[in-house]
Design an enzyme around this catalytic site. Structure first.
Site, PDB file in Angstrom:
ATOM      1  N   SER A 283       0.853  -1.195   0.000  1.00 34.29           N
ATOM      2  CA  SER A 283       0.000   0.000   0.000  1.00 34.29           C
ATOM      3  C   SER A 283       0.881   1.233   0.000  1.00 34.29           C
ATOM      4  O   SER A 283       1.994   1.214   0.549  1.00 34.29           O
ATOM      5  CB  SER A 283      -0.875   0.034   1.245  1.00 34.29           C
ATOM      6  OG  SER A 283      -0.132   0.520   2.355  1.00 34.29           O
ATOM      7  N   ASP A 284       0.409   2.303  -0.613  1.00 33.12           N
ATOM      8  CA  ASP A 284       1.105   3.564  -0.424  1.00 33.12           C
ATOM      9  C   ASP A 284       1.032   3.897   1.070  1.00 33.12           C
ATOM     10  O   ASP A 284       0.163   3.397   1.806  1.00 33.12           O
ATOM     11  CB  ASP A 284       0.509   4.681  -1.289  1.00 33.12           C
ATOM     12  CG  ASP A 284       1.529   5.782  -1.563  1.00 33.12           C
ATOM     13  OD1 ASP A 284       2.511   5.906  -0.797  1.00 33.12           O
ATOM     14  OD2 ASP A 284       1.355   6.543  -2.538  1.00 33.12           O
ATOM     15  N   CYS A 285       1.962   4.737   1.535  1.00 34.48           N
ATOM     16  CA  CYS A 285       2.132   4.897   2.970  1.00 34.48           C
ATOM     17  C   CYS A 285       0.972   5.677   3.595  1.00 34.48           C
ATOM     18  O   CYS A 285       0.722   6.822   3.220  1.00 34.48           O
ATOM     19  CB  CYS A 285       3.481   5.520   3.239  1.00 34.48           C
ATOM     20  SG  CYS A 285       4.762   4.429   2.577  1.00 34.48           S
TER      21      CYS A 285
END
Ligand SMILES: *[C@@H]1O[C@H](CO)[C@@H](O)[C@H](O)[C@H]1NC(C)=O
Ligand SMILES: *[C@@H]1O[C@H](CO)[C@@H](O)[C@H](O)[C@H]1NC(C)=O
Ligand SMILES: *[C@@H]1O[C@H](CO)[C@@H](O)[C@H](O)[C@H]1NC(C)=O
Ligand SMILES: *[C@@H]1O[C@H](CO)[C@@H](O)[C@H](O)[C@H]1NC(C)=O
Ligand SMILES: *[C@@H]1O[C@H](CO)[C@@H](O)[C@H](O)[C@H]1NC(C)=O
Ligand SMILES: *[C@@H]1O[C@H](CO)[C@@H](O)[C@H](O)[C@H]1NC(C)=O
Length: 760
Positions: A283-285
Site C-alpha cells: 500500500s502507499d504509505c
C-alpha cells in the site's frame, strides 16, 4: 563505564527513523534455517517461500505485514524495512543508511527528463545502474532489497505536483519506460538484483486540489479511459514481472485502490497474469489508514481494523505506514476475523517469494552478492547520468542564436535563481550525489568568463537590478528560470501554470537591453506564450530536473558540444487550461460545456505539442519499403499470433530512413503516430504507436531503423474497455510536425484483441 552502557538504549531510541540496519542475509548453513527448503536454490521460489512460511507461527506472521517488519527471531530472520526509494538514484529514505563509502550515489535526471530522451535502451541502462548501486548499498547493510520505483502514472494534468517523477503524459511511452526500467533494475535472470515497484496503481495523479486531496479523491474513470490510458503502463510492469506494485491513495469509481478487488485481482492478477515468482502488492504509505474511518480519508470502512482486513482481502500484501493515524494492527484485525488464514499465508508467501528471488537465502556465493562500494558512483554511471541529461534536453525555440560560439574573452551573463541551484536540479526522491554541477559551476569549469545574478523564485517578485548589471558586458544573456521543487512537489498541486510573474518581469527587463536572451527552463509545466511574444528571447531550452550533472548537460547543449534531440514528453498547455479543465475531471475526451480534453490525443490548442523538439540541423525521412504490404488482413495477423494476449503480438516492423540534411551531427527521435478513421466511436486525431532514437546521424548521413510495434499499438479501445483492431486505412505520421507519412489498409472485420473484464 556503567553509565555509558546504560545510555546506549536511549541513544538508539533517539536515532532518526531513517536509520535501519540494512538487509541481513540469514545463515543457511548453521542458523535455525539449516535444512529448510528455503535454503535450497535448486527449488522454485514458490516452494522455497512456502516451506519458510510453514515454519512460522501466526503471531510472527501477523507482526510482519507492515513495511517495518520486526522479523522472525526463532528463524534467525532480522528486522526488514520494505520501504526503500531509488526513483532516479538511491534516495534518502527509511530503509537506507548513508555513510562511510556509501555517502553518495549517482543521481540521474528525474524521469520527466530521461523520459524526454525517448531512448528505451538508455532507460534500461539507468535502471541497471540504479539497481547495481542499490544492491551494493544492501550488501553493505545500508539498504534492503525492495525499492519503490518507478512512478509510471501518466502525467494527466499539468498542475500535478508529482508529474516530474513520471516519464510524461503518454501511456505507450510510460509503459515502455516502465518495462525498460524494471528489466534493467531487477535484471532479467531468475535471481533479481533488487526488486522494483511500479506505482501508484491506479489513476493516481492528484495531490491536493482544493476540496479534495489524494487521501479522499474518488477518481471517476470510464472503462475506456481506464483500459486505454490509466492502466497500460502497469500492464507493462506486470509483463516485465516487476517485483511489486503499489496501490494508491485515491479511490477508483468508489473503491479505494488498496481495497479494490477489481483492480488488484480481476485486472492485475487474473487478467494480466501477474502470478510469477516474486510479486507482492504494497500500500502507499498511510493509504490503508485513509481508506478506513479517518476524517480526512475515504471513510470506506467503519474502523481502522476493518480497513486493514479489506485491504488484505482485496489483494494488498503489505501495509506501509508512514505516520498518520494509529499503527495498523493486523493481529487485531485477524482476531476480529476481518481477514482469513488463507489470506495471511498468501501474503507471507508473496512477500518471501520476492526475497527468495532476490537471493536473500542464497548465501554469500549468490548472484549480486559481490556488488560493493566500488560499484557506486562509477565513472560509467557518472557518464550515463550526464548523457541521460543531455539526451533529455529539449530545444523548444531557436532563432539561430544557438549553439553559442563565445569568442575568447567574451562574458556570459547567467541570470535567474536556477543558474546556481544545483540541489534543485535533482527533483523529488533524491539521494546525495557525488557532485552537483549547476550551470554556473559547469560554465566556469569549461573555462568561460561568467557574470551571474540570481532572480525570483516561484511566483514571487524580486529585485532585478543585479541582473541588469550582470548583463552589462555580455553579448548574450542566459536566463535560468521556471518552476521548482518549492511548489512542484509531493502533497501539492499548483493552481497556476503561467510563467512565474517575477521571473517574467526580469526576463522582460533583460530583453529590453536589446541583446539576445536565451531562456533555459527547469522544472516542468509553465506556459511559454508570453516568452514567445518577446522578440529578443531568441531561444528556449527545457531541461526539467536534469540530475547531478545537469548544469554540464545544459552548457554542453548551449555550446553545441552535444546536439539537442529530446522531445517534449507532455503537452505544453496555455495557462487558461487550469480554468477550463477541473483537476478532478479524469476524462481524456473533450465534452460539451467547454471541457477541453487532455493530452495531445485530444487537446489541440497546445503552446508546444507533445513530441515537439528542434535540432541544430535538419532531417528528412521516409517510411515503409517496397516490400511492406499495402494491405494486410486482420485475420492473417491474428491467426499467426502465438501469444495468449493477441494485442501483444507483433505487427510487421516499419522501416524508417532518416537523413541529416544539415551540417551538424545529431541524434534524432523518430516518433510514429497512428491516425485514421475506423470503427464508429470517436478516436483521437493521432496516437503514438512506436518510437526509436537514432544516435549520432552525421551531416549528409542516412540511417535506417525498424519501428517495432504490436497489434495492440494499432488498436483502439471501445467504450467497454475492449481493445479492438479495426479494418480501415491507417496513416503513420512520422514526427511532430509531420515529416513523412505511410499508409496501409487493414482488411477484415472488427476483432477484439483484449476482452476487458467488466466490474461486477
Ligand atoms: C533441492 O531442491 C531440488 C529441487 O526441488 C531437489 O531435487 C533436491 O533434492 C533438493 N536438495 C536438498 C538438499 O534438499
Ligand atoms: C502466466 O504466467 C506464468 C508465469 O508466471 C506463465 O507460466 C504462464 O504461461 C502465464 N499464462 C499466460 C496465459 O500467459
Ligand atoms: C533547416 O532548413 C530550413 C529550410 O531549408 C532552413 O531555413 C534552416 O536554417 C535549417 N535549419 C538548420 C538548423 O539547419
Ligand atoms: C532506406 O534506405 C535503404 C538503404 O539505402 C534503401 O534500400 C531503402 O529503400 C530505403 N527505404 C526507404 C523507405 O526509403
Ligand atoms: C558521431 O560519429 C562521428 C563519425 O563516425 C564520430 O566522429 C563522432 O565521434 C560521433 N559522435 C558521437 C557523439 O558519438
Ligand atoms: C480506404 O481507402 C480506399 C482507397 O482510398 C477506399 O476505397 C476505402 O473505402 C477506404 N476504406 C475505409 C474503410 O475507409
Amino acid at each position: 563505564m556503567a553509565p555509558i552502557i546504560s545510555l546506549l538504549p536511549l541513544l538508539l531510541l533517539c536515532l532518526p527513523q531513517s536509520v535501519w540496519a540494512g538487509v541481513s542475509y540469514p545463515d543457511c548453513t548453521a542458523g535455525p534455517l539449516k535444512g529448510n527448503l528455503v535454503c535450497n536454490n535448486s527449488a522454485s521460489p514458490l516452494d522455497r517461500a512456502t516451506a519458510l512460511v510453514a515454519a512460522m507461527s501466526n503471531t510472527d506472521k501477523l507482526n510482519n505485514l507492515v513495511n517495518n517488519s520486526p522479523g522472525f527471531s526463532k528463524l534467525g530472520l532480522a528486522a526488514y524495512q520494505w520501504w526503500n526509494e531509488a526513483l532516479h538514484g538511491v534516495a534518502h529514505n527509511r530503509g537506507i543508511t548513508w555513510g562511510g563509502s556509501f555517502s553518495a550515489a549517482t543521481q540521474f535526471p528525474q524521469a520527466i527528463t530521461s523520459g524526454a530522451a525517448f531512448d528505451d535502451p538508455l532507460i534500461e541502462k539507468i535502471g541497471e545502474a540504479i539497481g547495481v548501486e542499490a544492491r551494493a548499498f544492501a550488501n553493505a547493510g545500508r539498504a534492503h532489497l525492495d525499492f519503490w520505483t518507478p512512478n509510471v502514472n501518466p502525467f494527466r494534468d499539468p498542475r500535478w505536483g508529482r508529474g516530474h517523477e513520471t516519464p510524461g503524459e503518454d501511456a505507450l511511452r510510460n509503459g515502455r519506460f516502465a518495462a525498460a526500467f524494471v528489466h534493467g533494475m531487477q535484471g532479467s535472470e531468475a535471481t533479481h538484483r533488487v526488486l522494483a515497484t511500479c506505482k501508484h496503481f491506479a489513476a493516481y495523479d492528484l495531490e491536493d486540489a482544493g476540496s479534495v486531496t489524494r487521501f479522499n479523491f474518488d477518481a471517476k474513470v470510464s472503462l475506456q479511459d481506464l483500459a486505454e490510458y490509466y492502466l497500460p503502463p502497469f500492464r507493462e510492469c506486470a509483463a516485465a514481472r516487476v517485483g511489486s506494485i503499489m496501490c494508491s491513495y485515491n479511490a477508483v469509481n468508489g473503491v479505494p485502490a488498496c481495497a479494490n478487488e477489481y483492480l488488484l485481482n480481476t485486472i492485475l492478477r487474473s487478467h494480466w497474469n501477474w502470478t510469477g515468482n516474486n510479486e507482492y502488492v504494497v500500500s502507499d504509505c498511510d493509504a490503508v489508514y485513509y481508506l478506513g474511518n479517518a476524517a480526512a480519508g475515504h471513510r470506506y470502512k467503519a474502523s481502522h481494523n476493518a480497513a486493514v482486513g479489506a485491504a488484505f482481502e482485496a489483494g494488498t500484501d503489505n501495509i506501509c505506514w508512514a505516520s498518520d493515524g494509529a499503527a495498523p494492527n493486523p493481529s487485531q484485525a485477524f482476531s476480529q476475523k476481518l481477514f482469513s488464514q488463507a489470506t495471511l499465508d498468501r501474503m507471507m508467501v508473496r512477500q518471501f517469494q520476492g526475497l527468495v528471488s532476490a537471493g536473500m537465502f542464497d548465501g554469500p556465493q549468490g548472484a549480486y552478492r559481490s556488488l560493493g562500494a566500488s560499484d557506486v558512483n562509477s565513472a560509467t554511471n557518472k557518464a550515463l547520468a550526464l548523457r541521460a541529461a543531455e539526451e533529455g534536453i529539449v530545444l523548444l525555440k531557436n532563432d539561430g542564436v544557438l549553439p553559442l560560439t563565445p569568442a575568447s574573452g567574451d562574458t556570459l551573463a547567467m541570470i535567474g535563481f536556477w543558474a546556481s541551484k544545483a540541489d534543485e536540479m535533482l527533483g523529488g526522491y533524491s539521494g546525495t550525489p557525488p557532485f552537483n554541477h549547476d550551470p554556473v559551476t559547469a560554465a566556469k569549469a569549461l573555462g568561460l568568463t561568467v557574470t551571474a545574478a540570481t532572480g525570483p523564485i516561484a511566483q514571487a517578485s524580486g529585485d532585478t537590478s543585479g541582473a541588469t548589471a550582470a548583463a552589462k558586458n555580455a553579448k548574450v544573456i542566459l536566463y535560468f528560470g521556471g518552476i521548482d521543487n518549492s511548489v512542484e512537489k509531493e502533497s501539492n498541486d499548483r493552481s497556476n501554470i503561467a510563467w512565474p510573474a517575477g521571473q517574467l518581469a526580469q526576463i522582460k527587463a533583460l530583453a529590453a537591453l536589446g541583446k539576445p536572451v536565451v531562456v533555459v527552463k527547469l522544472g516542468t509545466h509553465v506556459d511559454d506564450t508570453l516568452l514567445l511574444s518577446m522578440p529578443n528571447v531568441k531561444a528556449i531550452l527545457w531541461a526539467g530536473y536534469p540530475g547531478q550533472d545537469g548544469g554540464t548537460a545544459v552548457m554542453n547543449i548551449l555550446l553545441g558540444k552535444t546536439a539537442p534531440a529530446g522531445r517534449l514528453p507532455m503537452t505544453m498547455y496555455p495557462s487558461s487550461y487550469t480554468q477550463d479543465a477541473p483537476m478532478t475531471n479524469m476524462a481524456l475526451r473533450p465534452s460539451s460545456g467547454g471541457y477541453p480534453g487532455r493530452t495531445y490525443r485530444w487537446f489541440d490548442k497546445a503552446v508546444f505539442p507533445f513530441g515537439h523538439g528542434l535540432h541544430y540541423t535538419n532531417f528528412s525521412a521516409s517510411l515503409g519499403s517496397p516490400s511492406f504490404p499495402s494491405t494486410i488482413s486482420i485475420q492473417s495477423l491474428v491467426s499467426r499470433c502465438t501469444d495468449s494476449y493477441l494485442d501483444r503480438c507483433p505487427f510487421p516492423s516499419l522501416p524508417v530512413n532518416v537523413t541529416n540534411t544539415g551540417q551538424v551531427a545529431s541524434d534524432y527521435v523518430a516518433l510514429a503516430f497512428v491516425s485514421g478513421s475506423y470503427g464508429t466511436a470517436p478516436y483521437p486525431i493521432k496516437t503514438l504507436g512506436s518510437y526509436a532514437r537514432f544516435a549520432n546521424i552525421t551531416a549528409g548521413q542516412t540511417q535506417s531503423a525498424s519501428l517495432v510495434w504490436t497489434l495492440g499499438d494499432l488498436s483502439r479501445v471501445d467504450a467497454s474497455g475492449n481493445r479492438v483492431l479495426y479494418p480501415g486505412n491507417y496513416t503513420v505520421l512520422l514526427d511532430q510536425p509531420t515529416l513523412a507519412t505511410f499508409t496501409f489498409s487493414l482488411t477484415g472485420t472488427d476483432t477484439i484483441l483484449d476482452k476487458w473484464p467488466q466490474p461486477s
